[in-house]
Write a protein that holds these residues in place. Structure first.
Motif, mmCIF file in Angstrom:
data_model
loop_
_atom_site.group_PDB
_atom_site.id
_atom_site.type_symbol
_atom_site.label_atom_id
_atom_site.label_comp_id
_atom_site.label_asym_id
_atom_site.label_seq_id
_atom_site.Cartn_x
_atom_site.Cartn_y
_atom_site.Cartn_z
ATOM 1 N N SER A 171 0.842 -1.195 0.000
ATOM 2 C CA SER A 171 0.000 0.000 0.000
ATOM 3 C C SER A 171 0.877 1.245 0.000
ATOM 4 O O SER A 171 1.932 1.268 0.631
ATOM 5 C CB SER A 171 -0.911 -0.004 1.233
ATOM 6 N N GLU A 172 0.411 2.285 -0.702
ATOM 7 C CA GLU A 172 1.137 3.552 -0.724
ATOM 8 C C GLU A 172 0.791 4.416 0.487
ATOM 9 O O GLU A 172 1.411 5.450 0.720
ATOM 10 C CB GLU A 172 0.807 4.325 -2.002
ATOM 11 N N HIS A 173 -0.185 3.989 1.268
ATOM 12 C CA HIS A 173 -0.596 4.737 2.454
ATOM 13 C C HIS A 173 0.287 4.360 3.648
ATOM 14 O O HIS A 173 0.986 3.344 3.640
ATOM 15 C CB HIS A 173 -2.062 4.463 2.778
ATOM 16 N N SER A 174 0.235 5.174 4.691
ATOM 17 C CA SER A 174 1.068 4.939 5.873
ATOM 18 C C SER A 174 0.371 4.054 6.900
ATOM 19 O O SER A 174 0.894 3.848 7.999
ATOM 20 C CB SER A 174 1.444 6.271 6.525
ATOM 21 N N PHE A 175 -0.809 3.552 6.563
ATOM 22 C CA PHE A 175 -1.540 2.635 7.427
ATOM 23 C C PHE A 175 -1.951 1.411 6.609
ATOM 24 O O PHE A 175 -2.126 1.500 5.395
ATOM 25 C CB PHE A 175 -2.803 3.286 8.003
ATOM 26 N N LEU A 176 -2.117 0.274 7.276
ATOM 27 C CA LEU A 176 -2.612 -0.940 6.625
ATOM 28 C C LEU A 176 -3.923 -1.362 7.275
ATOM 29 O O LEU A 176 -4.006 -1.473 8.500
ATOM 30 C CB LEU A 176 -1.598 -2.082 6.764
ATOM 31 N N ASP A 177 -4.962 -1.583 6.434
ATOM 32 C CA ASP A 177 -6.187 -2.164 6.965
ATOM 33 C C ASP A 177 -5.965 -3.662 7.132
ATOM 34 O O ASP A 177 -4.870 -4.180 6.856
ATOM 35 C CB ASP A 177 -7.380 -1.860 6.058
ATOM 36 N N LEU A 178 -6.984 -4.388 7.585
ATOM 37 C CA LEU A 178 -6.804 -5.808 7.878
ATOM 38 C C LEU A 178 -6.369 -6.593 6.644
ATOM 39 O O LEU A 178 -5.464 -7.423 6.704
ATOM 40 C CB LEU A 178 -8.092 -6.396 8.449
ATOM 41 N N GLU A 179 -7.006 -6.315 5.508
ATOM 42 C CA GLU A 179 -6.653 -7.031 4.282
ATOM 43 C C GLU A 179 -5.201 -6.769 3.894
ATOM 44 O O GLU A 179 -4.451 -7.691 3.555
ATOM 45 C CB GLU A 179 -7.585 -6.604 3.142
ATOM 46 N N GLY A 180 -4.793 -5.496 3.959
ATOM 47 C CA GLY A 180 -3.413 -5.153 3.640
ATOM 48 C C GLY A 180 -2.437 -5.736 4.643
ATOM 49 O O GLY A 180 -1.328 -6.145 4.287
ATOM 50 N N PHE A 181 -2.862 -5.791 5.907
ATOM 51 C CA PHE A 181 -2.017 -6.337 6.960
ATOM 52 C C PHE A 181 -1.748 -7.821 6.734
ATOM 53 O O PHE A 181 -0.602 -8.279 6.845
ATOM 54 C CB PHE A 181 -2.697 -6.123 8.314
ATOM 55 N N VAL A 182 -2.790 -8.577 6.393
ATOM 56 C CA VAL A 182 -2.623 -10.004 6.118
ATOM 57 C C VAL A 182 -1.707 -10.199 4.909
ATOM 58 O O VAL A 182 -0.817 -11.061 4.919
ATOM 59 C CB VAL A 182 -3.991 -10.676 5.877
ATOM 60 N N ALA A 183 -1.905 -9.362 3.872
ATOM 61 C CA ALA A 183 -1.047 -9.451 2.681
ATOM 62 C C ALA A 183 0.398 -9.138 3.044
ATOM 63 O O ALA A 183 1.333 -9.776 2.538
ATOM 64 C CB ALA A 183 -1.553 -8.489 1.608
ATOM 65 N N PHE A 184 0.592 -8.172 3.929
ATOM 66 C CA PHE A 184 1.939 -7.802 4.369
ATOM 67 C C PHE A 184 2.614 -8.981 5.066
ATOM 68 O O PHE A 184 3.768 -9.321 4.776
ATOM 69 C CB PHE A 184 1.873 -6.603 5.310
ATOM 70 N N MET A 185 1.920 -9.619 5.998
ATOM 71 C CA MET A 185 2.502 -10.723 6.749
ATOM 72 C C MET A 185 2.850 -11.891 5.832
ATOM 73 O O MET A 185 3.930 -12.491 5.940
ATOM 74 C CB MET A 185 1.538 -11.181 7.848
ATOM 75 N N GLU A 186 1.952 -12.202 4.907
ATOM 76 C CA GLU A 186 2.209 -13.317 3.995
ATOM 77 C C GLU A 186 3.367 -12.997 3.061
ATOM 78 O O GLU A 186 4.183 -13.871 2.742
ATOM 79 C CB GLU A 186 0.940 -13.640 3.211
ATOM 80 N N THR A 187 3.459 -11.746 2.617
ATOM 81 C CA THR A 187 4.569 -11.335 1.749
ATOM 82 C C THR A 187 5.894 -11.415 2.500
ATOM 83 O O THR A 187 6.917 -11.839 1.950
ATOM 84 C CB THR A 187 4.353 -9.896 1.232
ATOM 85 N N CYS A 188 5.889 -11.014 3.780
ATOM 86 C CA CYS A 188 7.101 -11.090 4.591
ATOM 87 C C CYS A 188 7.598 -12.524 4.702
ATOM 88 O O CYS A 188 8.804 -12.792 4.592
ATOM 89 C CB CYS A 188 6.838 -10.522 5.979
ATOM 90 N N ILE A 189 6.684 -13.441 4.934
ATOM 91 C CA ILE A 189 7.064 -14.838 5.086
ATOM 92 C C ILE A 189 7.662 -15.378 3.798
ATOM 93 O O ILE A 189 8.713 -16.028 3.792
ATOM 94 C CB ILE A 189 5.844 -15.686 5.511
ATOM 95 N N THR A 190 7.002 -15.087 2.673
ATOM 96 C CA THR A 190 7.498 -15.562 1.382
ATOM 97 C C THR A 190 8.870 -14.965 1.073
ATOM 98 O O THR A 190 9.783 -15.670 0.629
ATOM 99 C CB THR A 190 6.513 -15.190 0.257
#
Length: 296
Positions: free
Chosen positions: A85-104
């Motif tokens: 996300s280009e925003h400085s906050f993550l909603d739940l959907e973006g947060f889950v995507a962030f965590m999964e991307t970090c793991i990968t």
């Protein structure tokens, strides 16, 4: 919700876990425990801004720390978050995507680092290279811990290991925060003893008490400084995973203090010519202990 989170965790990650890998666990499970949506939801609720209901980017390193995944740099986190996300906050959907991307991404980085040492391209690493590889992957292994975990994962002590074995070793390092199994169990036991109300959390004041119980000489100010890394929406209460990370950071502080004290002693004219036991007593005193010379 916490019950759901706990139910979805493998035994080695659950509250009562010993830190040992369950038999037959995959390499992927050994590193991240295949976290599920309820676990991400619990983390999201804990770190979300109370006004916006979203997780600020600045909290993401602490999120990963509390998840017990790994210790990335802020630049690493910013790059992954920026791809979501280009925003400085993550909603739940973006947060889950962030965590999964970090793991990968972390999985890919481990493989790339392993391949760097696999010079002949046979998918094998000589065991002598393991400490260097762990360092490149962000771990700071102590020799006795590295040897213990290697023996635990590969009891036959081969000269070469494959990537899956390395992932299991890295997974145990990550899960135990670099402690040996006996150290891990001692820290977890101390947490449980001081969690008098059974809430599964400790306050900052209780954490400082645990340090005394474990015979650490870190000052109150330094201890509170380390504990401040865990501030969140729950009044800065530390979960068991937070406490393990806290203790890992305390140990890093202790190691830094020992190195600094040794350097000062070596440079001191007063200590030149002293015997080893005299220097050792001086080192202990410099670290805040008051040893009995005869006992030492």
């Amino acid at each position: 919700r916490l019950d759901e989170v706990k139910a979805d965790m493998p035994d080695c990650l659950a509250e009562g876990g010993t830190g040992a890998l369950p038999a037959g666990s995959s390499a992927h499970n050994s590193i991240v425990g295949k976290p599920s949506s309820p676990q991400w939801n619990a983390l999201f609720v804990r770190f979300a801004d109370l006004t916006s209901g979203k997780v600020p980017h600045k909290m993401l390193p602490r999120v990963l720390q509390s998840a017990g995944l790994f210790f990335p740099s802020e630049a690493w986190v910013d790059e992954v978050a920026g791809s979501i996300s280009e925003h400085s906050f993550l909603d739940l959907e973006g947060f889950v995507a962030f965590m999964e991307t970090c793991i990968t991404r972390r999985q890919n980085e481990l493989y790339d680092e392993f391949s760097h040492f696999d010079i002949e391209g046979q998918g094998l690493l000589h065991i002598d290279e393991l400490p260097k590889l762990l360092n490149r992957c962000g771990f700071q292994p102590m020799d006795h811990v590295a040897l213990e975990i290697f023996r635990e994962v590969s009891p036959d002590m081969p000269d070469f290991i494959g990537f899956e074995t390395f992932e299991q070793i890295a997974g145990l390092f990550s899960h135990r925060e670099g402690f040996s199994q006996s150290e891990f169990e001692r820290v977890v036991n101390a947490f449980q003893i001081h969690d008098v109300d059974g809430s599964g959390t400790l306050s900052k004041a209780e954490v400082v008490t645990v340090l005394d119980y474990l015979h650490y000489s870190l000052s109150f100010e330094d201890a509170m400084g380390v504990a401040s890394d865990f501030d969140a929406n729950d009044g800065a209460l530390l979960s068991k995973r937070d406490f393990l990370v806290f203790m890992r950071k305390v140990r890093e502080c202790e190691v830094a203090r020992i190195v600094a004290a040794l350097e000062r002693l070596q440079e001191s004219d007063d200590c030149r010519g002293d015997s080893a036991d005299v220097k050792f007593v001086g080192l202990l005193r410099a670290l805040g202990y008051f040893p009995d010379r005869e006992v030492v």
